[in-house]
Enzyme design. Structure first.
Site, PDB file in Angstrom:
ATOM      1  CG  ASP A 141      22.123  27.983  19.160  1.00 27.12           C
ATOM      2  OD1 ASP A 141      22.145  27.054  19.968  1.00 27.12           O
ATOM      3  OD2 ASP A 141      22.834  28.058  18.142  1.00 27.12           O
ATOM      4  CG  ASP A 146      26.911  32.091  15.934  1.00 25.95           C
ATOM      5  OD1 ASP A 146      25.953  32.665  15.381  1.00 25.95           O
ATOM      6  OD2 ASP A 146      27.099  30.868  15.846  1.00 25.95           O
ATOM      7  CB  CYS A 189      48.626  39.510  15.132  1.00 23.20           C
ATOM      8  SG  CYS A 189      47.358  38.750  16.171  1.00 23.20           S
ATOM      9  CB  CYS A 214      46.856  37.238  19.504  1.00 23.24           C
ATOM     10  SG  CYS A 214      47.909  36.034  18.676  1.00 23.24           S
ATOM     11  CB  CYS A 251      51.142  37.175  16.909  1.00 23.66           C
ATOM     12  SG  CYS A 251      50.212  36.256  15.661  1.00 23.66           S
ATOM     13  CG  HIS A 253      46.482  34.050  15.146  1.00 22.27           C
ATOM     14  ND1 HIS A 253      47.049  35.305  15.068  1.00 22.27           N
ATOM     15  CD2 HIS A 253      46.047  33.758  13.884  1.00 22.27           C
ATOM     16  CE1 HIS A 253      46.984  35.745  13.820  1.00 22.27           C
ATOM     17  NE2 HIS A 253      46.376  34.833  13.075  1.00 22.27           N
TER      18      HIS A 253
HETATM   19 ZN   LIG Z   1      48.041  36.582  16.425  1.00 25.45          ZN
END
Ligand SMILES: [Zn+2]
Length: 384
Positions: free
Chosen positions: A96, A280, A334, A336, A339, A365
């Site tokens: 930006d 964003d 989740c 990720c 997790c 996460h």
């Molecule tokens: Zn997660």
């Protein structure tokens, strides 16, 4: 990779203005809706490029113009081959213009003053006076080398009322003409890659000013359309209202970007339902650092999605004693890395001990959940 920028509509939702867009940049394709993790200071806090890629992010906001001017400086960035190489991210990137940062600084008039020519501030370390104009902002963004660059604008304050909004609007429009002229001298980055230029619709919370700004920006025929101002992303009810005014008049084939939206997963679902493509926000990583972790379930409801949660505002505070011996992951289901491998109890332990690994795992996460919401929105649009 083709050295051009292109955006096209893939599919529209049948239940609301949500859509899937494909954006082609010299550093790869981006499918929207897409959340852009923020690396204002040439780093996404606590995350490596490999972590960011693992969250399935395809585009980031890398190296903000103001911060890069201050440190490490454009000379060094250019010498090191640009921001993609410098921060080790080889996919799409947006930067930006520095407009928002100088706006924040100008709230303290001793540090930064904004006039018709641009922003004038003292380098925080050397004390040297830096003049940031539409031209120097674009030149800096060419050295940063992002695939999408932003016109230099004056962010509209909410507190100044209509008069302040009007004044910011006039300046933003004048600066947009200057930004575009500077960009068109050579539409490539300092490294030869084609750059897309987006303009920013201002106008605060005033409908006629927003419409006036939209008309001006559309007439300038830019590559994409951003919607900015202090209110966007901060006041979600007003953000939704502003989108209702504008989106029906925006061209279908151009990317729509709400700047600063994404305090939590539901905010993304809400703006996409209004026809926005990219956004964003620093909140996912900042929240993570402060112990606030997203927790909920993305479920289908009335032909669209909702981030359903039993927790207060879709988040848990990992510092709470109830997580001390909680063997479940932060968020059930989740995918990720955090997790898949660690419990709330472990995150609680790391947080309480102020161990660095906490921030790393927590940020993975929160960013993953934001991208998961985007992916599930795409699937939902494809399905209906
Ligand atoms: Zn997660």
């Amino acid at each position: 990779m083709p050295n051009h920028y292109h955006s096209e509509l893939v599919k529209k939702s049948t239940t609301n203005p949500a859509r899937i867009m494909k954006m082609t940049t010299p550093h790869g394709e981006v499918t929207t809706p897409a959340f852009m993790p923020v690396g204002t200071r040439a780093v996404i806090n606590h995350l490596l490029p490999s972590d960011i890629a693992a969250t399935r992010s395809e585009i980031i906001l890398g190296g903000n113009t103001y911060h890069m001017l201050v440190s490490p400086g454009t000379e060094l960035i250019q010498k090191l081959g640009g921001m993609h190489k410098f921060m080790g991210w080889d996919k799409a990137m947006l930067t930006d213009s520095g407009g928002y940062q100088v706006f924040s600084l100008s709230k303290n008039g001793k540090i930064c003053v904004i006039d018709d020519h641009g922003a004038h501030f003292r380098h925080p370390i050397t004390g040297a006076v830096i003049h940031m104009t539409p031209e120097t902002s674009i030149q800096t963004q060419k050295i940063i080398g992002a695939d999408i660059i932003m016109a230099f604008d004056e962010c509209t304050p909410e507190e100044g009322g209509r008069e302040a909004a009007l004044s910011a609007l006039d300046r933003t429009h004048r600066w947009l003409m200057q930004s575009k002229a500077e960009h068109e001298k050579n539409p490539n980055s300092a490294y030869g890659f084609k750059q897309a230029l987006f303009g920013i619709i201002q106008g605060g919370s005033h409908r006629d000013l927003r419409e006036q700004s939209m008309e001006f920006i559309l007439n300038m025929d830019l590559d994409g359309i951003a919607i900015g101002g202090e209110v966007i992303g901060f006041n979600m009810e007003k953000t939704g209202e502003i989108l209702d005014w504008l989106v029906p008049h925006l061209p279908e084939e151009k990317i729509r970007y709400t700047m600063g939206v994404g305090l939590g997963p539901q905010d993304l679902i809400d703006v996409v339902a209004k026809g926005v493509d990219v956004f964003d926000c620093v909140a996912p990583t900042r929240n993570a650092r402060h112990g606030t972790l997203y927790c909920g379930k993305i479920t289908r409801k009335d032909g669209w999605l909702v981030f359903e949660s039993n927790e207060d505002r879709g988040r848990i505070l990992i510092k709470k004693a109830i997580y001390k011996d909680d063997n479940s992951p932060i968020m059930e289901g989740c995918g990720c890395y955090t997790c898949q491998n660690f419990s709330r109890a472990y995150l609680h332990f790391l947080y309480k001990g102020e161990m660095q690994a906490y921030c790393h795992l927590a940020c993975i996460h929160n960013v993953y959940v934001m991208q998961d919401v985007c992916i599930q929105m795409r699937e939902e649009i494809m399905r209906n």
